[in-house]
Enzyme design. Structure first.
Site, PDB file in Angstrom:
ATOM      1  N   HIS A 103      11.961 -25.774  -4.838  1.00 21.85           N
ATOM      2  CA  HIS A 103      11.633 -24.344  -4.909  1.00 21.85           C
ATOM      3  C   HIS A 103      11.357 -24.004  -6.367  1.00 21.85           C
ATOM      4  O   HIS A 103      12.254 -24.058  -7.208  1.00 21.85           O
ATOM      5  CB  HIS A 103      12.785 -23.515  -4.342  1.00 21.85           C
ATOM      6  CG  HIS A 103      12.939 -23.698  -2.866  1.00 21.85           C
ATOM      7  ND1 HIS A 103      14.150 -23.727  -2.232  1.00 21.85           N
ATOM      8  CD2 HIS A 103      11.994 -23.891  -1.907  1.00 21.85           C
ATOM      9  CE1 HIS A 103      13.950 -23.905  -0.927  1.00 21.85           C
ATOM     10  NE2 HIS A 103      12.646 -24.015  -0.710  1.00 21.85           N
ATOM     11  N   GLU A 110      13.417 -21.901  -8.947  1.00 19.97           N
ATOM     12  CA  GLU A 110      14.818 -22.246  -9.174  1.00 19.97           C
ATOM     13  C   GLU A 110      14.936 -23.135 -10.415  1.00 19.97           C
ATOM     14  O   GLU A 110      15.225 -24.334 -10.348  1.00 19.97           O
ATOM     15  CB  GLU A 110      15.389 -22.882  -7.896  1.00 19.97           C
ATOM     16  CG  GLU A 110      15.397 -21.837  -6.762  1.00 19.97           C
ATOM     17  CD  GLU A 110      15.607 -22.403  -5.364  1.00 19.97           C
ATOM     18  OE1 GLU A 110      15.449 -21.631  -4.406  1.00 19.97           O
ATOM     19  OE2 GLU A 110      15.910 -23.601  -5.228  1.00 19.97           O
ATOM     20  N   HIS A 141      19.157 -27.093  -6.194  1.00 19.28           N
ATOM     21  CA  HIS A 141      18.537 -25.779  -5.963  1.00 19.28           C
ATOM     22  C   HIS A 141      19.282 -24.671  -6.696  1.00 19.28           C
ATOM     23  O   HIS A 141      20.334 -24.883  -7.282  1.00 19.28           O
ATOM     24  CB  HIS A 141      18.580 -25.453  -4.459  1.00 19.28           C
ATOM     25  CG  HIS A 141      17.605 -26.230  -3.651  1.00 19.28           C
ATOM     26  ND1 HIS A 141      16.470 -25.671  -3.120  1.00 19.28           N
ATOM     27  CD2 HIS A 141      17.591 -27.532  -3.285  1.00 19.28           C
ATOM     28  CE1 HIS A 141      15.800 -26.598  -2.451  1.00 19.28           C
ATOM     29  NE2 HIS A 141      16.460 -27.740  -2.535  1.00 19.28           N
ATOM     30  N   GLU A 161      23.675 -26.016  -4.695  1.00 20.81           N
ATOM     31  CA  GLU A 161      23.171 -24.674  -5.013  1.00 20.81           C
ATOM     32  C   GLU A 161      23.905 -24.095  -6.212  1.00 20.81           C
ATOM     33  O   GLU A 161      25.130 -24.029  -6.228  1.00 20.81           O
ATOM     34  CB  GLU A 161      23.359 -23.737  -3.814  1.00 20.81           C
ATOM     35  CG  GLU A 161      22.591 -24.145  -2.562  1.00 20.81           C
ATOM     36  CD  GLU A 161      21.113 -23.752  -2.590  1.00 20.81           C
ATOM     37  OE1 GLU A 161      20.687 -23.080  -3.555  1.00 20.81           O
ATOM     38  OE2 GLU A 161      20.393 -24.131  -1.641  1.00 20.81           O
TER      39      GLU A 161
HETATM   40 ZN    ZN Z   1      16.035 -23.636  -3.089  1.00 18.59          ZN
END
Ligand code: ZN
Length: 381
Positions: free
Chosen positions: A172, A175, A265, A341
């Site tokens: 992504h 990010e 991420h 994350e």
């Molecule tokens: Zn992500």
């Protein structure tokens, strides 16, 4: 007081902003531009010039309420920098529609962004550093839709008796903390006197993809590549036409094998660091469950910048989204596979009012993750 008009620009690497109304220099109305061929938006990054030093300047992102993760704006503070090097948080409010923030600048120009940006120039330097100083080898290079390089680096001789550890980042593109994390990994691999790394490298090959989505980042996207494809929803049916970045990495994984997979991420909403796993996979094994628990327990012992109380709801057995890298890879290789994350906001267990979560903290987390992985090598298979 005469007021010169502000100059606002985003025509650079990972820039994203639209000027709606800049006629009043003390309150500028802006909007975030959506990703190419996609309705997603949340990432912004722009430069303001001709500021009045010592005077309050306010900015309003008037479409924040329609962004991909509108709830994420509560408790969030914008990052700013005068030199694009040192970033700090500025007071920010969200009223359910617009995101408002302000600064009393000490310099006539300032950058604002959703998070401390990791530039393509820095990426190029990181690849050189990895090869010239950290002993990594560039073993393959994929191409993005627009022809940018997606580098696969390896530390280790590739010997099949060793465990194959894969870490990929920034599928992504908004990010940016994910590539700061990769810089931390590579920095630790540079330290030849580090006994933990020496032990790890005697029994493991490390495969690193520092940046999966260079087109998306360059264009200031939140979520997608240049074809409007969310790469972390492309792991079942990746194609050279729509998601060549994933297609490339999946091919390389088939060639070398995978014993541990980590996909790095950032999460817009949750102010903690956590790992999502593949408990919803149809072929989920008790061994995978043990490894996930081991990883979470050990990393949270090592650092306050990881915990397992807060995170995504666990998937019900058999209901995993198999388009995700973590689930797809965990199912294919029956290995420990995690999505790591980090927050855009801060770690509420160890908040830092000046910087919030930052590039520097992302780098330190990576070093602690390497310790955890090194300890787990004997139990991976
Ligand atoms: Zn992500």
């Amino acid at each position: 007081m005469t007021q010169t008009s502000l100059k606002i620009s985003a025509d650079f690497d990972s820039g994203n902003i639209e000027v709606i109304d800049a006629s009043n220099p003390s309150r500028t109305i802006l909007a975030i531009r959506p990703d190419t061929r996609s309705p997603h938006f949340q990432w912004f990054h722009f430069k303001v010039e001709n500021l009045h030093v010592g005077h309050a300047h306010a900015f309003s992102l008037n479409n924040a309420g329609q962004s991909s993760y509108s709830r994420a704006w509560s408790g969030y503070n914008v990052v700013a920098s005068y030199d694009h090097e040192h970033w700090f948080r500025v007071p920010t409010t969200y009223d359910g529609a617009a995101l408002d923030f302000s600064i009393e600048p000490t310099e006539p120009q300032v950058y604002f962004a959703y998070f401390e940006p990791y530039s393509r120039v820095r990426h190029d330097r990181l690849i050189e550093q990895a090869i010239n100083k950290a002993g990594l080898e560039l073993i393959a290079t994929g191409k993005s839709i627009e022809g940018r390089d997606v580098q696969l680096l390896r530390r280790g001789d590739g010997n099949a008796s060793k465990r194959n550890i894969w870490i990929i980042a920034q599928q992504h593109p908004g990010e940016h903390m994910a590539e700061w994390f990769m810089e931390g990994l590579i920095e630790r691999l540079q330290d030849v006197a580090d006994p933990v790394m020496a032990q790890l490298l005697s029994v493991a090959n490390l495969y690193l993809v520092p940046h999966m989505n260079p087109d998306g980042s360059f264009h200031g996207h939140l979520r997608t590549n240049a074809m409007g494809k969310d790469l972390n929803r492309a792991w079942q049916d990746s194609t050279e036409a729509l998601s060549p970045e994933v297609f490339f990495v999946r091919q390389q994984m088939e060639q070398y094998g995978v014993d541990l997979f980590l996909d790095v991420h950032g999460d817009e909403e949750i102010p903690y660091i956590f790992a999502a796993a593949c408990e919803g996979n149809p072929g989920y094994t008790p061994h995978q469950q043990q490894l996930e628990e081991h990883f979470r327990r050990r990393l949270s012992e090592i650092t306050r910048d990881f915990q397992s109380r807060y995170g995504y709801p666990r998937a019900r057995p058999g209901h995993a989204n198999m388009d995700l890298a973590c689930n797809s890879t965990g199912e294919r290789y029956k290995c420990l596979a995690l999505t790591l994350e980090m927050p855009f906001k801060d770690n509420d267990d160890a908040p830092d009012a000046l910087t919030g979560w930052s590039g520097k903290r992302s780098k330190q987390l990576a070093k602690d993750v390497l310790t955890t992985i090194a300890e787990m090598i004997p139990v991976l298979r």
